[in-house]
Design a protein around this motif. Sequence first.
Motif, PDB file in Angstrom:
ATOM      1  N   ARG A   1     -12.211 -12.664  -0.918  1.00  0.00           N
ATOM      2  CA  ARG A   1     -11.592 -11.462  -1.494  1.00  0.00           C
ATOM      3  C   ARG A   1     -10.078 -11.595  -1.477  1.00  0.00           C
ATOM      4  NH1 ARG A   1     -15.221  -7.979  -2.705  1.00  0.00           N
ATOM      5  NH2 ARG A   1     -17.011  -7.545  -1.395  1.00  0.00           N
ATOM      6  N   LEU A   2      -9.450 -11.169  -2.580  1.00  0.00           N
ATOM      7  CA  LEU A   2      -7.982 -11.120  -2.602  1.00  0.00           C
ATOM      8  C   LEU A   2      -7.497  -9.724  -2.266  1.00  0.00           C
ATOM      9  CD1 LEU A   2      -6.993 -13.243  -5.728  1.00  0.00           C
ATOM     10  CD2 LEU A   2      -6.469 -13.712  -3.330  1.00  0.00           C
ATOM     11  N   ILE A   3      -8.379  -8.748  -2.405  1.00  0.00           N
ATOM     12  CA  ILE A   3      -7.976  -7.357  -2.208  1.00  0.00           C
ATOM     13  C   ILE A   3      -9.101  -6.662  -1.427  1.00  0.00           C
ATOM     14  CG2 ILE A   3      -8.784  -6.800  -4.570  1.00  0.00           C
ATOM     15  CD1 ILE A   3      -6.444  -4.811  -4.720  1.00  0.00           C
ATOM     16  N   PRO A   4      -8.742  -5.962  -0.361  1.00  0.00           N
ATOM     17  CA  PRO A   4      -9.800  -5.412   0.501  1.00  0.00           C
ATOM     18  C   PRO A   4     -10.602  -4.302  -0.166  1.00  0.00           C
ATOM     19  CG  PRO A   4      -7.605  -5.062   1.463  1.00  0.00           C
ATOM     20  CD  PRO A   4      -7.389  -5.632   0.101  1.00  0.00           C
ATOM     21  N   VAL A   5     -11.728  -3.980   0.448  1.00  0.00           N
ATOM     22  CA  VAL A   5     -12.604  -2.923  -0.047  1.00  0.00           C
ATOM     23  C   VAL A   5     -12.322  -1.618   0.700  1.00  0.00           C
ATOM     24  CG1 VAL A   5     -15.021  -2.210  -0.247  1.00  0.00           C
ATOM     25  CG2 VAL A   5     -14.381  -4.614  -0.651  1.00  0.00           C
ATOM     26  N   ASP A   6     -12.080  -1.721   1.985  1.00  0.00           N
ATOM     27  CA  ASP A   6     -11.827  -0.549   2.830  1.00  0.00           C
ATOM     28  C   ASP A   6     -10.591   0.219   2.337  1.00  0.00           C
ATOM     29  OD1 ASP A   6     -11.939   0.878   5.577  1.00  0.00           O
ATOM     30  OD2 ASP A   6      -9.882   0.113   5.438  1.00  0.00           O
ATOM     31  N   LEU A   7     -10.722   1.540   2.290  1.00  0.00           N
ATOM     32  CA  LEU A   7      -9.675   2.379   1.688  1.00  0.00           C
ATOM     33  C   LEU A   7      -8.313   2.227   2.372  1.00  0.00           C
ATOM     34  CD1 LEU A   7      -9.636   4.295  -0.685  1.00  0.00           C
ATOM     35  CD2 LEU A   7     -10.073   6.167   0.892  1.00  0.00           C
ATOM     36  N   GLU A   8      -8.296   2.246   3.703  1.00  0.00           N
ATOM     37  CA  GLU A   8      -6.998   2.157   4.388  1.00  0.00           C
ATOM     38  C   GLU A   8      -6.415   0.750   4.254  1.00  0.00           C
ATOM     39  OE1 GLU A   8      -7.068   3.810   8.308  1.00  0.00           O
ATOM     40  OE2 GLU A   8      -7.660   5.785   7.556  1.00  0.00           O
ATOM     41  N   ALA A   9      -7.274  -0.253   4.259  1.00  0.00           N
ATOM     42  CA  ALA A   9      -6.784  -1.630   4.064  1.00  0.00           C
ATOM     43  C   ALA A   9      -6.226  -1.785   2.650  1.00  0.00           C
ATOM     44  CB  ALA A   9      -7.911  -2.631   4.319  1.00  0.00           C
ATOM     45  N   ARG A  10      -6.842  -1.108   1.692  1.00  0.00           N
ATOM     46  CA  ARG A  10      -6.318  -1.155   0.319  1.00  0.00           C
ATOM     47  C   ARG A  10      -4.946  -0.479   0.253  1.00  0.00           C
ATOM     48  NH1 ARG A  10      -9.755  -2.252  -3.773  1.00  0.00           N
ATOM     49  NH2 ARG A  10      -8.810  -0.800  -5.229  1.00  0.00           N
ATOM     50  N   GLY A  11      -4.798   0.632   0.983  1.00  0.00           N
ATOM     51  CA  GLY A  11      -3.491   1.290   1.049  1.00  0.00           C
ATOM     52  C   GLY A  11      -2.443   0.323   1.575  1.00  0.00           C
ATOM     53  N   ARG A  12      -2.815  -0.408   2.619  1.00  0.00           N
ATOM     54  CA  ARG A  12      -1.884  -1.392   3.197  1.00  0.00           C
ATOM     55  C   ARG A  12      -1.588  -2.499   2.184  1.00  0.00           C
ATOM     56  NH1 ARG A  12       0.597   0.781   6.595  1.00  0.00           N
ATOM     57  NH2 ARG A  12      -1.085   1.240   8.043  1.00  0.00           N
ATOM     58  N   TYR A  13      -2.591  -2.920   1.438  1.00  0.00           N
ATOM     59  CA  TYR A  13      -2.390  -3.950   0.401  1.00  0.00           C
ATOM     60  C   TYR A  13      -1.321  -3.479  -0.595  1.00  0.00           C
ATOM     61  CZ  TYR A  13      -3.259  -7.201  -3.433  1.00  0.00           C
ATOM     62  OH  TYR A  13      -3.090  -8.150  -4.417  1.00  0.00           O
ATOM     63  N   PHE A  14      -1.505  -2.248  -1.099  1.00  0.00           N
ATOM     64  CA  PHE A  14      -0.556  -1.765  -2.118  1.00  0.00           C
ATOM     65  C   PHE A  14       0.820  -1.483  -1.526  1.00  0.00           C
ATOM     66  CE2 PHE A  14      -4.629  -0.954  -4.341  1.00  0.00           C
ATOM     67  CZ  PHE A  14      -4.378  -1.780  -5.434  1.00  0.00           C
ATOM     68  N   GLU A  15       0.857  -1.163  -0.252  1.00  0.00           N
ATOM     69  CA  GLU A  15       2.155  -0.995   0.405  1.00  0.00           C
ATOM     70  C   GLU A  15       2.915  -2.328   0.405  1.00  0.00           C
ATOM     71  OE1 GLU A  15       2.079  -0.586   4.726  1.00  0.00           O
ATOM     72  OE2 GLU A  15       3.545   1.046   4.565  1.00  0.00           O
ATOM     73  N   TRP A  16       2.222  -3.418   0.810  1.00  0.00           N
ATOM     74  CA  TRP A  16       2.872  -4.734   0.799  1.00  0.00           C
ATOM     75  C   TRP A  16       3.214  -5.153  -0.631  1.00  0.00           C
ATOM     76  CZ3 TRP A  16       5.235  -7.043   4.554  1.00  0.00           C
ATOM     77  CH2 TRP A  16       4.789  -6.949   5.873  1.00  0.00           C
ATOM     78  N   MET A  17       2.294  -4.892  -1.549  1.00  0.00           N
ATOM     79  CA  MET A  17       2.526  -5.302  -2.938  1.00  0.00           C
ATOM     80  C   MET A  17       3.799  -4.658  -3.474  1.00  0.00           C
ATOM     81  SD  MET A  17      -0.022  -4.843  -6.204  1.00  0.00           S
ATOM     82  CE  MET A  17       0.736  -3.691  -7.320  1.00  0.00           C
ATOM     83  N   SER A  18       3.970  -3.375  -3.185  1.00  0.00           N
ATOM     84  CA  SER A  18       5.132  -2.659  -3.674  1.00  0.00           C
ATOM     85  C   SER A  18       6.405  -3.132  -2.967  1.00  0.00           C
ATOM     86  CB  SER A  18       4.897  -1.163  -3.440  1.00  0.00           C
ATOM     87  OG  SER A  18       5.939  -0.424  -3.965  1.00  0.00           O
TER      88      SER A  18
END
Length: 210
Positions: free
Chosen positions: A84-101
């Motif tokens: 996976r390049l992007i997590p499934v879990d909602l809070e982990a996804r929030g963290r993904y988009f935080e880093w992405m931004s």
Amino acid sequence: MSGIVLWGVGTSRTLRAHWALQFLKLDYETRPIRTRTPAMAEAEYQAVNPRGKVPTLQDGAYTLTESAAIIAYLGERYGAPGRRLIPVDLEARGRYFEWMSFISMELDATALYVLRRHEGLPEIYGPAPDASAVARAYFTRMIGAAAPALGDGRRFLLGDDFSGVDILMTTCLDWSQRYDLELPQLFAEYRARVDAEPSTALALQANQPQ
Ligand SMILES: N[C@@H](CCC(=O)N[C@@H](CS)C(=O)NCC(=O)O)C(=O)O
């Protein structure tokens, strides 16, 4: 053939898209156009991406630009358990988009791209020594502020699994080295761990075809 086509080679931003495709082990065709060459202005490419930038992804009839969006799209569409390049879990996804931004705005657009424009391409964008000096200091401050996130011993930005934001971060770390910017020790060690991820070498190779 899978019907996936990637336009663009040779830059940090094109590397990101190749890396996502390589990580997901997708079969794809590369159109090896390079930035600031006549191929970018040709009608064929203008029809694909009127903004005249690389990378551009075509997945069948669907066309997508912006390297961070391409990574997220490919991760969502082709990710599978264990890859996976992007997590499934909602809070982990929030963290993904935080880093992405953070990486896209504070490291890329506000710091490294300023240096690219004014130190790397002064004949196009004009020299701007004050802006360059501020961009250097800003990168150092931002990467320093990000480093404690690695202080709990995690291997990658989101934890023990490599993800799309590691692609974004690594391309910025490598880019920063071309401007002799110093990295915090935690990020130097992180960068060495990314080298052990098998898709790293494959992506670098795919981004620099003969
Ligand atoms: N935000 C875009 C930036 C794309 C971009 O600026 N690409 C550069 C090469 S790294 C380019 O095509 N430059 C050509 C130009 O600006 O004329 C992304 O991340 O994909």
